[in-house]
Motif scaffolding. Structure first.
Motif, PDB file in Angstrom:
ATOM      1  N   LEU A 146       0.827  -1.206   0.000  1.00 32.92           N
ATOM      2  CA  LEU A 146       0.000   0.000   0.000  1.00 32.92           C
ATOM      3  C   LEU A 146       0.859   1.252   0.000  1.00 32.92           C
ATOM      4  O   LEU A 146       0.535   2.240  -0.667  1.00 32.92           O
ATOM      5  CB  LEU A 146      -0.951  -0.005   1.197  1.00 32.92           C
ATOM      6  N   GLU A 147       1.953   1.227   0.745  1.00 29.89           N
ATOM      7  CA  GLU A 147       2.864   2.373   0.760  1.00 29.89           C
ATOM      8  C   GLU A 147       3.465   2.595  -0.624  1.00 29.89           C
ATOM      9  O   GLU A 147       3.558   3.726  -1.092  1.00 29.89           O
ATOM     10  CB  GLU A 147       3.953   2.167   1.803  1.00 29.89           C
ATOM     11  N   GLU A 148       3.859   1.499  -1.301  1.00 29.68           N
ATOM     12  CA  GLU A 148       4.396   1.616  -2.662  1.00 29.68           C
ATOM     13  C   GLU A 148       3.338   2.153  -3.625  1.00 29.68           C
ATOM     14  O   GLU A 148       3.625   3.010  -4.460  1.00 29.68           O
ATOM     15  CB  GLU A 148       4.880   0.251  -3.158  1.00 29.68           C
ATOM     16  N   LEU A 149       2.107   1.663  -3.485  1.00 30.53           N
ATOM     17  CA  LEU A 149       1.008   2.130  -4.333  1.00 30.53           C
ATOM     18  C   LEU A 149       0.729   3.611  -4.082  1.00 30.53           C
ATOM     19  O   LEU A 149       0.466   4.373  -5.013  1.00 30.53           O
ATOM     20  CB  LEU A 149      -0.256   1.300  -4.089  1.00 30.53           C
ATOM     21  N   GLY A 150       0.816   4.027  -2.813  1.00 33.82           N
ATOM     22  CA  GLY A 150       0.582   5.428  -2.482  1.00 33.82           C
ATOM     23  C   GLY A 150       1.540   6.357  -3.197  1.00 33.82           C
ATOM     24  O   GLY A 150       1.158   7.443  -3.653  1.00 33.82           O
ATOM     25  N   VAL A 151       2.790   5.937  -3.330  1.00 33.65           N
ATOM     26  CA  VAL A 151       3.784   6.743  -4.053  1.00 33.65           C
ATOM     27  C   VAL A 151       3.511   6.679  -5.552  1.00 33.65           C
ATOM     28  O   VAL A 151       3.513   7.691  -6.249  1.00 33.65           O
ATOM     29  CB  VAL A 151       5.217   6.255  -3.726  1.00 33.65           C
ATOM     30  N   ALA A 152       3.220   5.464  -6.049  1.00 34.19           N
ATOM     31  CA  ALA A 152       3.002   5.277  -7.487  1.00 34.19           C
ATOM     32  C   ALA A 152       1.776   6.042  -7.987  1.00 34.19           C
ATOM     33  O   ALA A 152       1.781   6.580  -9.092  1.00 34.19           O
ATOM     34  CB  ALA A 152       2.862   3.788  -7.805  1.00 34.19           C
ATOM     35  N   LEU A 153       0.725   6.114  -7.170  1.00 31.20           N
ATOM     36  CA  LEU A 153      -0.520   6.737  -7.646  1.00 31.20           C
ATOM     37  C   LEU A 153      -0.373   8.219  -7.915  1.00 31.20           C
ATOM     38  O   LEU A 153      -1.198   8.806  -8.611  1.00 31.20           O
ATOM     39  CB  LEU A 153      -1.693   6.457  -6.706  1.00 31.20           C
ATOM     40  N   LEU A 154       0.694   8.820  -7.418  1.00 26.24           N
ATOM     41  CA  LEU A 154       0.924  10.232  -7.720  1.00 26.24           C
ATOM     42  C   LEU A 154       1.131  10.465  -9.215  1.00 26.24           C
ATOM     43  O   LEU A 154       0.867  11.555  -9.719  1.00 26.24           O
ATOM     44  CB  LEU A 154       2.127  10.757  -6.929  1.00 26.24           C
ATOM     45  N   ASP A 155       1.594   9.425  -9.913  1.00 27.14           N
ATOM     46  CA  ASP A 155       1.826   9.537 -11.347  1.00 27.14           C
ATOM     47  C   ASP A 155       0.687   8.977 -12.183  1.00 27.14           C
ATOM     48  O   ASP A 155       0.742   9.015 -13.407  1.00 27.14           O
ATOM     49  CB  ASP A 155       3.128   8.807 -11.724  1.00 27.14           C
ATOM     50  N   PHE A 156      -0.337   8.416 -11.554  1.00 29.96           N
ATOM     51  CA  PHE A 156      -1.445   7.828 -12.287  1.00 29.96           C
ATOM     52  C   PHE A 156      -2.272   8.912 -12.974  1.00 29.96           C
ATOM     53  O   PHE A 156      -2.472   9.990 -12.428  1.00 29.96           O
ATOM     54  CB  PHE A 156      -2.379   7.037 -11.363  1.00 29.96           C
TER      55      PHE A 156
END
Length: 167
Positions: A146-156
């Motif tokens: 979830l922490e990794e997804l939280g960072v990745a979603l900034l670029d979604f």
């Protein structure tokens, strides 16, 4: 000229100020009305919108919209002031006996659930309503994922990015 028929016969013009005197509105129109009300009147309408939600999912969706409108309409208000304005329940759970007796595993699970809920809300704001299948996959992620997804979603930029990230 090509759109003239469409404009004359199929589209109605709605001015937000025209909503002000109306009282028996749908929740969506109440949200629109919220855009033109003062702080006191807006608080009443926002509470009504939240109170009339029939499911938890609907409540959370409406809460997200109400928060977004209020934060943008009244940027001088703090989060605490908005919570008070909406009469949202606030409880200091750390003072409860249950919380103090919960094991480390329970606290870890709670952090994972909170993170999943936060990431889901952020994804909804970024990508729109998530299909149930994707929402369930996000909820099943570990805290680290979830922490990794939280960072990745900034670029979604859309739901496709989430699908690609989930693989």
């Amino acid at each position: 000229v090509a759109y003239q028929t469409l404009l004359e016969h199929q589209i109605d013009c709605l001015y937000l100020k025209d909503l002000l005197p109306l009282t028996d509105l749908t929740p969506n129109l109440m949200l629109m009305k919220l855009l033109v009300l003062n702080q006191h009147q807006g608080a009443e309408v926002a509470r009504t919108v939240l109170r009339t939600a029939e499911t938890r999912e609907e409540y959370l969706r409406r809460l997200s919209l109400v928060e977004t409108i209020l934060v943008n309409k009244f940027p001088e208000l703090s989060t605490v002031e908005i919570v008070k304005m909406l009469n949202l329940p606030t409880v200091d759970i750390t003072q409860s006996r249950f919380y103090q007796e919960v094991s480390q595993a329970g606290r870890q699970e709670g952090r994972q659930e909170e993170a999943a809920m936060l990431i889901s809300r952020l994804l909804t704001r970024r990508c729109g309503d998530l299909p149930v299948v994707l929402a369930e996959r996000v909820s099943a992620l570990s805290l680290a994922e979830l922490e990794e997804l939280g960072v990745a979603l900034l670029d979604f930029t859309g739901i496709g990015d989430l699908e690609s990230w989930l693989g």
